[in-house]
Motif scaffolding. Structure first.
Motif, short mmCIF file in Angstrom:
data_model
loop_
_atom_site.label_atom_id
_atom_site.label_comp_id
_atom_site.label_asym_id
_atom_site.label_seq_id
_atom_site.Cartn_x
_atom_site.Cartn_y
_atom_site.Cartn_z
N LEU A 90 1.84 -0.70 -8.03
CA LEU A 90 1.72 -1.81 -8.30
C LEU A 90 1.57 -3.58 -7.56
N TYR A 134 -6.81 -1.89 -0.66
CA TYR A 134 -5.95 -2.23 -2.48
C TYR A 134 -6.75 -2.96 -3.17
N LYS A 147 -9.52 -3.47 -11.68
CA LYS A 147 -8.16 -3.30 -12.10
C LYS A 147 -7.28 -2.31 -11.31
N LEU A 150 -5.52 -3.76 -9.51
CA LEU A 150 -3.36 -3.41 -9.91
C LEU A 150 -2.82 -2.34 -10.31
N ARG A 151 -3.72 -0.84 -10.95
CA ARG A 151 -2.76 -0.25 -10.03
C ARG A 151 -3.01 1.19 -9.75
N ASP A 153 -5.04 4.56 -8.17
CA ASP A 153 -4.96 5.96 -8.83
C ASP A 153 -4.79 6.78 -7.12
#
Lengths: 302, 139
Positions: A90, A134, A147, A150-151, A153
């Protein structure tokens, strides 16, 4: 940074692509790296109240505040709390930021005392590479997508592992390359004189903690000097492993083979010269050998 | 990867970047620095200063290089006076980190030495040179 689809065409050795690692494999890698990066930081900064020979960022900033106010237990707990974010995936860039910050500034301060220590560079660079990948936005049809930071994949996690492997590979290749350049191409020819370095490292240990040098030391150094071609063969093998470090980028199987070779190199240096690079070995064990992925490696998966 | 290799090679030693030049230029001789008491008996450096002999050697080489660079010379050509000056600078720096309770009883002074190993010369015959001395304050 543009992303390629999750199932990519077979990787070529001259144009390697990120491995198709599973979520679990990469979770274990993050957990292992978080522990390694935290432990690798030399938190005891109290002795370093000056930076007589500024290096890196210390050329621009005075980092001696770290010596006057060493990061205490609370700061370290804070870093661990952020690392939990990184491990669970996260906002991992944020989770890694305090670790990368302290690894960089503390490493810089200690290396600004006049002695360059090579225990921390590779791990710090691996952390920096992960932080950048990241944090990097993804370019899609709507423009830049932040985004993803943030998360991330599966694809982004794979890119991060590939960036980390790239840092490891580059570190070993440049180490081999600099041996050839700095010795004017005579490194292999001069390799028998590494016998003198064996004496040096063992006596250096003796003067550090009064551990007596091993009894075999004089015999081995004499043997290497009297049998220079054997010395060239032994030490030349190590140079070859460094120069071929890029093979860990080809695929899982080459990462495994290259990783084992690098660990074997470090273990032999450790045994012969008492120079221990545990952090490097653990990093290679996590990312190249990748124990949870050994079955996939054995099956020849990408 | 090629770009990163080139970057590391060109940037050299600027933390966290490094070209990892350890043992890249192999010499026929190698130095070790160490600390003794007033009778030249070695004292373990780790408990005394929380640093290693290897780190003190690198500090010594850095100090020596700074001194000889002023006259555009290599540190291999350093005079005994320059070596002593560099040794004193290192010992002064180490003493600021001295852990007094780690000093062996009866020690009145700390001496900083350099010892040189040469190819073909046994360890027992490798000479050492006293560079600097620090008199411990009476407790």
């Amino acid at each position: 940074m543009s992303d390629s689809p999750p199932h990519t065409p077979p990787s070529k050795w001259w144009r390697p692509l990120p491995f198709e690692l599973s979520t679990l494999e990469m979770f274990i890698m993050r957990a292992g790296f978080a522990a390694l990066a935290f432990i690798n930081i030399k938190w005891e900064t109290a002795p370093y109240t000056e930076q007589k020979f500024p290096n890196g960022l210390a050329r621009l900033f005075d980092l001696t505040w770290l010596g006057q106010h060493p990061p205490g237990a609370n700061a370290q707990y804070g870093v661990i709390a952020f690392l939990v974010l990184y491990v669970v995936g996260l906002f991992p860039a944020l989770g890694l930021l305090p670790t990368v910050f302290f690894a960089t500034v503390i490493g810089t301060l200690i290396n600004s005392q006049g002695a360059i220590n090579h225990s921390w560079q590779l791990i710090t660079l691996m952390g920096l590479a992960q932080f950048i990948v990241y944090a990097w936005p993804r370019k899609d049809e709507k423009g830049l997508n932040f985004k993803i930071a943030l998360r991330p994949d599966l694809q982004r996690h794979r890119q991060v592992v590939f960036a980390t492997l790239t840092v490891i590979a580059a570190g070993y290749v440049v180490c081999g390359l600099v041996k050839i350049v700095n010795s004017d191409g005579l490194w292999i020819a001069k390799a028998p004189f590494l016998a003198v370095q064996l004496l040096k490292t063992h006596f250096s240990d003796y003067y550090t903690d009064l551990t007596l040098p091993p009894k075999w030391l004089q015999d081995v150094t004499t043997f290497l000097l009297e049998n220079p071609n054997i010395a060239r063969l032994v030490f030349g093998g190590g140079l070859l492993i460094e120069l071929l470090g890029f093979v860990i980028l080809i695929n899982r199987r080459w990462a495994f083979i290259g990783g084992l070779a690098i660990i074997a190199l470090h273990l032999s240096i450790s045994r012969l010269m008492n120079l221990n690079f545990e952090a490097h070995m653990i990093a290679v064990l996590i990312y190249c050998v990748n124990i949870p992925g050994m079955l996939k490696m054995w099956r020849g998966e990408a | 990867m090629t770009a990163l290799v080139l970057a590391l090679f060109l940037i050299k030693e600027e933390f966290p970047f490094s070209n990892f030049p350890m043992y890249s230029n192999i010499s026929e001789e190698a130095d070790v620095t160490f600390v003794t008491d007033q009778n030249d008996k070695p004292i373990a450096m780790k408990p005394l200063f929380k640093t290693s002999s290897g780190t003190s050697k690198k500090m010594f080489k850095k100090e020596l290089g700074t001194l000889t660079q002023k006259s555009d010379r290599d540190s291999d050509t350093a005079t005994p006076q320059e070596r002593a000056q560099a040794g004193k600078a290192v010992l002064d720096s180490l003493v600021t980190r001295l852990i007094h309770k780690a000093v062996p009883p009866g020690t009145t002074a700390l001496r900083f030495h350099v010892r040189t190993f040469r190819a073909g010369v046994s360890a027992d015959d490798s000479p050492s040179e006293k560079l600097a001395e620090y008199t411990l304050p009476a407790s």
